[in-house]
Design an enzyme around this catalytic site. Sequence first.
Site, mmCIF file in Angstrom:
data_model
loop_
_atom_site.group_PDB
_atom_site.id
_atom_site.type_symbol
_atom_site.label_atom_id
_atom_site.label_comp_id
_atom_site.label_asym_id
_atom_site.label_seq_id
_atom_site.Cartn_x
_atom_site.Cartn_y
_atom_site.Cartn_z
ATOM 1 N N ASN A 131 104.878 99.914 51.794
ATOM 2 C CA ASN A 131 104.882 98.872 52.682
ATOM 3 C C ASN A 131 105.716 97.508 52.425
ATOM 4 O O ASN A 131 105.420 96.892 51.601
ATOM 5 C CB ASN A 131 103.157 98.244 52.835
ATOM 6 C CG ASN A 131 103.010 97.312 53.990
ATOM 7 O OD1 ASN A 131 103.765 96.904 54.642
ATOM 8 N ND2 ASN A 131 101.612 97.102 54.113
ATOM 9 N N LYS A 155 104.430 96.481 48.967
ATOM 10 C CA LYS A 155 103.440 96.841 48.365
ATOM 11 C C LYS A 155 103.799 98.491 48.243
ATOM 12 O O LYS A 155 104.116 99.194 49.061
ATOM 13 C CB LYS A 155 102.121 96.750 49.195
ATOM 14 C CG LYS A 155 101.679 95.346 48.975
ATOM 15 C CD LYS A 155 100.313 95.338 50.016
ATOM 16 C CE LYS A 155 100.033 93.937 50.303
ATOM 17 N NZ LYS A 155 99.224 93.708 51.358
ATOM 18 N N ARG A 193 105.335 102.236 55.989
ATOM 19 C CA ARG A 193 104.542 101.520 57.205
ATOM 20 C C ARG A 193 105.395 100.931 58.000
ATOM 21 O O ARG A 193 106.388 100.092 57.636
ATOM 22 C CB ARG A 193 103.587 100.728 56.503
ATOM 23 C CG ARG A 193 102.801 99.726 57.708
ATOM 24 C CD ARG A 193 102.389 98.589 57.056
ATOM 25 N NE ARG A 193 101.887 97.834 58.304
ATOM 26 C CZ ARG A 193 101.481 96.528 58.229
ATOM 27 N NH1 ARG A 193 102.182 95.727 57.552
ATOM 28 N NH2 ARG A 193 100.880 96.046 59.521
ATOM 29 N N HIS A 239 97.327 97.632 63.690
ATOM 30 C CA HIS A 239 96.218 97.922 62.737
ATOM 31 C C HIS A 239 95.861 99.505 63.092
ATOM 32 O O HIS A 239 94.790 99.795 62.607
ATOM 33 C CB HIS A 239 95.031 97.175 62.679
ATOM 34 C CG HIS A 239 95.168 95.832 62.061
ATOM 35 N ND1 HIS A 239 94.553 94.442 62.819
ATOM 36 C CD2 HIS A 239 95.922 95.212 61.460
ATOM 37 C CE1 HIS A 239 94.551 93.483 62.544
ATOM 38 N NE2 HIS A 239 95.363 93.790 61.244
ATOM 39 N N ARG A 285 95.595 82.763 63.848
ATOM 40 C CA ARG A 285 95.997 83.156 65.079
ATOM 41 C C ARG A 285 95.255 82.990 66.320
ATOM 42 O O ARG A 285 94.014 83.156 66.149
ATOM 43 C CB ARG A 285 96.532 84.768 65.232
ATOM 44 C CG ARG A 285 97.773 85.058 64.523
ATOM 45 C CD ARG A 285 98.117 86.483 64.594
ATOM 46 N NE ARG A 285 98.348 87.072 63.195
ATOM 47 C CZ ARG A 285 98.459 88.140 62.893
ATOM 48 N NH1 ARG A 285 97.953 89.104 63.649
ATOM 49 N NH2 ARG A 285 98.600 88.684 61.601
ATOM 50 N N ARG A 339 85.688 82.652 53.106
ATOM 51 C CA ARG A 339 85.042 82.143 52.121
ATOM 52 C C ARG A 339 84.852 80.716 52.275
ATOM 53 O O ARG A 339 83.754 79.920 51.938
ATOM 54 C CB ARG A 339 85.697 82.552 50.873
ATOM 55 C CG ARG A 339 85.536 83.945 50.676
ATOM 56 C CD ARG A 339 86.263 84.493 49.394
ATOM 57 N NE ARG A 339 87.707 84.592 49.962
ATOM 58 C CZ ARG A 339 88.769 85.302 49.428
ATOM 59 N NH1 ARG A 339 88.280 86.080 48.186
ATOM 60 N NH2 ARG A 339 89.643 85.386 49.963
ATOM 61 N N ASN A 399 83.333 92.148 53.135
ATOM 62 C CA ASN A 399 82.787 91.104 52.361
ATOM 63 C C ASN A 399 81.584 90.249 52.917
ATOM 64 O O ASN A 399 81.123 89.662 52.447
ATOM 65 C CB ASN A 399 83.869 90.498 51.418
ATOM 66 C CG ASN A 399 84.600 91.412 50.621
ATOM 67 O OD1 ASN A 399 83.903 91.709 49.768
ATOM 68 N ND2 ASN A 399 86.043 91.610 51.025
ATOM 69 N N GLU A 427 94.595 101.556 54.176
ATOM 70 C CA GLU A 427 95.925 102.002 54.992
ATOM 71 C C GLU A 427 96.937 102.777 53.978
ATOM 72 O O GLU A 427 97.575 103.683 54.677
ATOM 73 C CB GLU A 427 96.439 100.886 55.555
ATOM 74 C CG GLU A 427 95.819 100.270 56.656
ATOM 75 C CD GLU A 427 96.029 98.669 56.959
ATOM 76 O OE1 GLU A 427 95.443 97.862 55.896
ATOM 77 O OE2 GLU A 427 96.720 98.568 57.882
#
Length: 393
Positions: A7, A14, A88, A177, A236, A280, A330, A379
């Site tokens: 990616n 990544k 990707r 996505h 966004r 968080r 989470n 992914e």
Amino acid sequence: MKILSLNAGSSSMKFQLYEMPEEKVLIAGVFERIGLNNSFYSIKYNNNKIKKEIQFKNHEEAVSIFLKELIDLKIIDSLEDIKGIGHRIVHGGDKYCDSVIINEEVIQDVEKFSTLAPLHNPVNLLGINIIKKILPDSKNVAVFDTAFHQTMDKESFIYSVPYEWYKEYGVRRYGFHGTSHKYLSERICEILGRKDLKVITCHLGGGASITAIKDGKCIETSMGFTPLSGITMGTRSGDIDPSIIEYIMQKTGKSIKEVMNDLNKKSGVLGISGISSDDREIEEGIKNNDERCILARKIFVRRIAAFISQYNTFLNGADIIIFSAGIGENSEGVRKEVMNSLSSLGIIIDDEKNKSRGVETVITSSDSKISCYIIPTDEELMIAKETYELIER
Ligand code: ADP
């Protein structure tokens, strides 16, 4: 068979190397701040973790370092062991409804669709070119973020604007996505041993999108021509009245570029709360009774619930809702508020199970009309699976 999932982002790369079809992760590497000062990379393998702060000037150096680590750490004996690389690719336009083996035509198309994804496709293409240079005999596969959404009907993807904008310039809903939504859809089919499901997948990360899926096919998705639209996100705006853009330009003297930057980077949960884009920190703010954090959470939840209700109608009653990505996996609070605001759909939350984090769990009670799940997205695995399948064929 060893398959590498890659990616490539503008300043990060990544990597994840898999043993397929066992789906075993052999090693994962993240290279950050490519071309900037303080660049570093971290690698995880066999319960070990390495972090090195070294300067890598560009993406090619990052790839070379990662491949050298694979040999130095004895993950592979030689580069020939890597039988395929899955890339990707953010935008496949309306041409690619599936992953494909990369050839000259695919490369030209990725370049062509750069006009639709100028921040992503060029750097995705760079990833392909680097791999082709370093591993000239490798088999490369393009896995498009937009592909899964290509099954939408025209009534879902055409905007209410002059039709020529679509015909001449490709203005339509593409959705993003897709690799994550597809993974979640396939995973729930595996878990339940059924394919005839009506599913709403909520990918709630920094970027966030919601998709309605029937029998494994996308019928609606919340992101549109670009990943700016749909629900409220970390930074966004999601959907807004387009007239706001002209109005703010007039009021502030900002250029179109600056206003678009505000909508992409300074809006959403960050814009509303004035504190953070990170759920968080919003949670902390809510605990401290910060009014704008409370408002940001309420708006975020309301937008999610509105899309779910709409999609529930289009699906003629969903069977399953899935929460995924950073927030979906989470945040007990976000999930709880979304499910509670959908009680009219017969959703009954199981508060104890909803405390789970990052593990596949049903979080509604057995008498809930729609079953809600946490499913961690993957992914990278999806990219490796599609690559393996195409190469094995
Ligand atoms: P992306 O890949 O789009 O950057 P992620 O899927 O990694 O996003 O999600 C990032 C977001 O997930 C963070 O901005 C944060 O709001 C949220 N997140 C991550 N961990 C937690 C957690 N433990 N509790 C609540 N939210 C979390």
